[in-house]
Design an enzyme around this catalytic site. Structure first.
Site, mmCIF file in Angstrom:
data_model
loop_
_atom_site.group_PDB
_atom_site.id
_atom_site.type_symbol
_atom_site.label_atom_id
_atom_site.label_comp_id
_atom_site.label_asym_id
_atom_site.label_seq_id
_atom_site.Cartn_x
_atom_site.Cartn_y
_atom_site.Cartn_z
ATOM 1 N N HIS A 46 0.873 -1.171 0.000
ATOM 2 C CA HIS A 46 0.000 0.000 0.000
ATOM 3 C C HIS A 46 0.911 1.223 0.000
ATOM 4 O O HIS A 46 2.046 1.155 0.479
ATOM 5 C CB HIS A 46 -0.891 0.021 1.244
ATOM 6 N N GLU A 57 -4.499 -4.253 -4.155
ATOM 7 C CA GLU A 57 -5.966 -4.173 -4.115
ATOM 8 C C GLU A 57 -6.420 -2.748 -3.822
ATOM 9 O O GLU A 57 -7.087 -2.487 -2.829
ATOM 10 C CB GLU A 57 -6.534 -5.164 -3.075
#
Length: 342
Positions: free
Chosen positions: A258, A296
């Site tokens: 991330h 994601e």
């Protein structure tokens, strides 16, 4: 133009993070130095590029690996279409035992270095605290998930690279929950960041958040810097222990990250082109068993999906997490080293 670079986590006698300088003396000669050693290369050839010691009588018996790596990186960066470099016998026989020599030209006797193999060597960019891989010892975490035992997280700079394409030096280091707390707090409380991260919290809450991550081998929080100035935060994770694992055919050494760019001075294509390729490169270097990377992001974060493409990432599908509609993206080692120019 003279280029300088530093080696992350490396030492020479009495020197921490030694600096290398590269200076073209002409179109066909390159001088490479660190604080103790010089390598003077002659570059020639038309149908193939060949390098050799410019003054063989002055050349030392053993050529340090980091000087050879710096020279090869310089040549590949300045010849984007070049797929391999030939090394004369006078040069190759003096190299330290490293994985520079991928083949032999049977006609000329020259050794051959191949671009795709070179950029998988860790000498120049990776901290390399140990050349020994963590054994694949399986364990089970507190959630009952079986996975390989993960290595401990190091401190300090773990990756550093001079990006010839964008004229930037980019590095990643493990975050310090005390020294970096003010910056981390400021970044997380920016509205554009909080929209995606949902961590607009107090300093004490964020300190606890980072300390928890640093104790957990599943994740690894890093600060990214460009030309020595922090620009963003990267949270690396092993996919098998992450929430993403049930949504695709997860393998034991898959990894993901991330990210946020907290310093607005480093928004823009020039910078994103550099950090996307560099963080991807680092993850493949960090463990050669990692053949795939996954992510994601929120399905509506189209900007991030576009930024990842030059680093070999592609969109796979959309799917539903309990808390968001997500886009599954991935990248593959074989694609990165064959198709992405560093």
């Amino acid at each position: 133009m003279t280029t300088t670079m530093k080696l992350p986590g490396k030492t020479l006698p009495g020197i921490l993070n030694p600096e290398i300088t590269l200076k073209p003396l002409s179109a066909n000669t390159l001088l490479i130095n660190d604080a103790t050693t010089s390598l003077h290369l002659s570059i020639y050839g038309t149908d193939r590029l060949v390098i050799s010691p410019a003054n063989s009588s002055d050349q030392q018996d053993r050529i340090p690996a980091h000087l050879m790596a710096a020279g090869l990186d310089y040549l590949y960066a300045n010849h984007p279409m070049l797929e391999q470099i030939h090394l004369s016998p006078l040069l190759s026989e003096r190299l330290e035992p490293e994985s520079w020599l991928h083949a032999i030209d049977q006609t000329s006797g020259e050794s051959i270095n191949v671009r795709t193999g070179f950029y998988q060597n860790r000498t120049l960019w990776h901290w390399q605290n140990s050349s020994v891989l963590t054994p694949e010892i399986w364990t089970e975490n507190s959630n009952g998930i079986s996975h390989p035992l993960r290595p401990l997280q190091p401190s300090g700079v773990v990756y550093q690279r001079y990006d010839y394409q964008n004229d930037l030096t980019i590095s990643f280091r493990s975050i310090d929950p005390e020294e970096d707390l003010a910056t981390f707090h400021q970044w997380m409380n920016q509205p554009r960041v909080a929209e995606f991260w949902e961590l607009a919290k107090s300093r004490e809450e964020l300190r606890n958040y980072l300390q928890t991550l640093l104790k957990d081998r599943k994740s690894w929080p890093l600060v990214g810097s460009i030309n020595g100035e922090p620009f963003g935060y990267f949270e690396l994770y092993w996919a098998m222990e992450d929430r993403i694992a049930p949504y695709y055919d997860c393998q034991p050494w898959d990894r993901g990250f991330h990210l946020l760019v907290g310093n607005p001075d480093f928004l823009g294509k020039r910078f994103s082109n550099s950090w996307t390729k560099s963080i991807t490169h680092f993850l493949y270097l960090d463990d050669p068993r990692t053949g795939r990377l996954v992510g994601e992001p929120r399905a509506d974060n189209r900007r991030l999906l576009k930024l990842l493409a030059p680093a070999g990432w592609s969109f796979v599908k959309t799917f539903d997490f309990p808390h968001k509609r997500a886009a599954l993206v991935n990248g593959y080692r074989r694609t990165f080293f064959r198709e992405v120019q560093l």
